[in-house]
Design a protein around this motif. Sequence first.
Motif, PDB file in Angstrom:
ATOM      1  N   LYS A 112       0.838  -1.189   0.000  1.00 26.64           N
ATOM      2  CA  LYS A 112       0.000   0.000   0.000  1.00 26.64           C
ATOM      3  C   LYS A 112       0.878   1.246   0.000  1.00 26.64           C
ATOM      4  N   GLY A 113       0.311   2.327  -0.512  1.00 22.51           N
ATOM      5  CA  GLY A 113       1.016   3.587  -0.456  1.00 22.51           C
ATOM      6  C   GLY A 113       1.994   3.778  -1.594  1.00 22.51           C
ATOM      7  N   GLU A 122       2.835  13.999  -0.590  1.00 16.43           N
ATOM      8  CA  GLU A 122       2.004  13.735   0.592  1.00 16.43           C
ATOM      9  C   GLU A 122       0.688  14.502   0.559  1.00 16.43           C
ATOM     10  N   GLU A 162      -2.466   9.084  -0.418  1.00 18.96           N
ATOM     11  CA  GLU A 162      -2.971   8.719   0.905  1.00 18.96           C
ATOM     12  C   GLU A 162      -1.845   8.327   1.849  1.00 18.96           C
ATOM     13  N   GLU A 163      -0.840   7.692   1.311  1.00 22.01           N
ATOM     14  CA  GLU A 163       0.284   7.234   2.142  1.00 22.01           C
ATOM     15  C   GLU A 163       1.568   7.309   1.331  1.00 22.01           C
TER      16      GLU A 163
END
Length: 280
Positions: free
Chosen positions: A172-173, A195, A199-200
Amino acid sequence: MPHKKEDEINLLNLIRIAMNAGTEILGVYDSEDIALEIKADDSPLTLADKKSHEVIAASLQKEHPTIPLLSEEGTHLPYHERKEWDYFWVVDPLDGTKEFVKRNGEFTVNIALVHKNVPLIGVIYVPVWDTVYFAKKGLGAYKLENCKEVLAKEAESFQEKAEKLPLAQERKGLNVVASRSHMSEDTKQFVKELEKEAEEVNIVSAGSSLKFCLVAEGKADVYPRFAPTMEWDTAAGHAIVEEAGGKVTKQDGTPLLYNKEELVNPWFVVERKKEKVVGK
């Protein structure tokens, strides 16, 4: 069809040259005295840099005597001579000397073949890991682990034993790879911009040309480099990333080119094979 010099290059032989250089490096790495010097530009130089350069220069000269060499530790000819080069080698005998001195293992041997300002072949060998990343224009990019064992037993099928890049990733991210030794203010600002939209955002640290390798593998999404580098720091990684489907561009989106009058690279961004990176 015109003859292409890159077709003469045997990737297996090139990998072996990089591995032989790695053996020389590890001989110094495992010793008590690395013979550290500081060059005129304040960068470190060790006995390992010198030994690796000697192995690579002699081997390339023997196998391909007509192709000139641009090595960090070699003689840098003036631009009026270099600009006539069609094909040439770009070599960093020990990329990540600071990591070598810190003894964290994150240093590499970089060998690239460049044609008309564009890298066509790239080999990056990681001596401590006994891992090689390699690519050739039109062939794709690959990662081979346990090189010594594979080449000792199944050298002719080495490419079949390698993993084609990029590798499948489940995470993720957005992963941003940044230098362990050179985190500039511009890079920090680039991350802040990401950022705002992603989201991440995760920072993945790595030394030397391993940053290119992480992007080629798909472990990192983007590598912004807003700090000084030289052509020998990037040429091999550049070839590997692009054969893995990624791209290496200057800040204005135009290609990063080689054999410039000034061998210092402009700021650049490396992106993996995927949709456009958020925030660029």
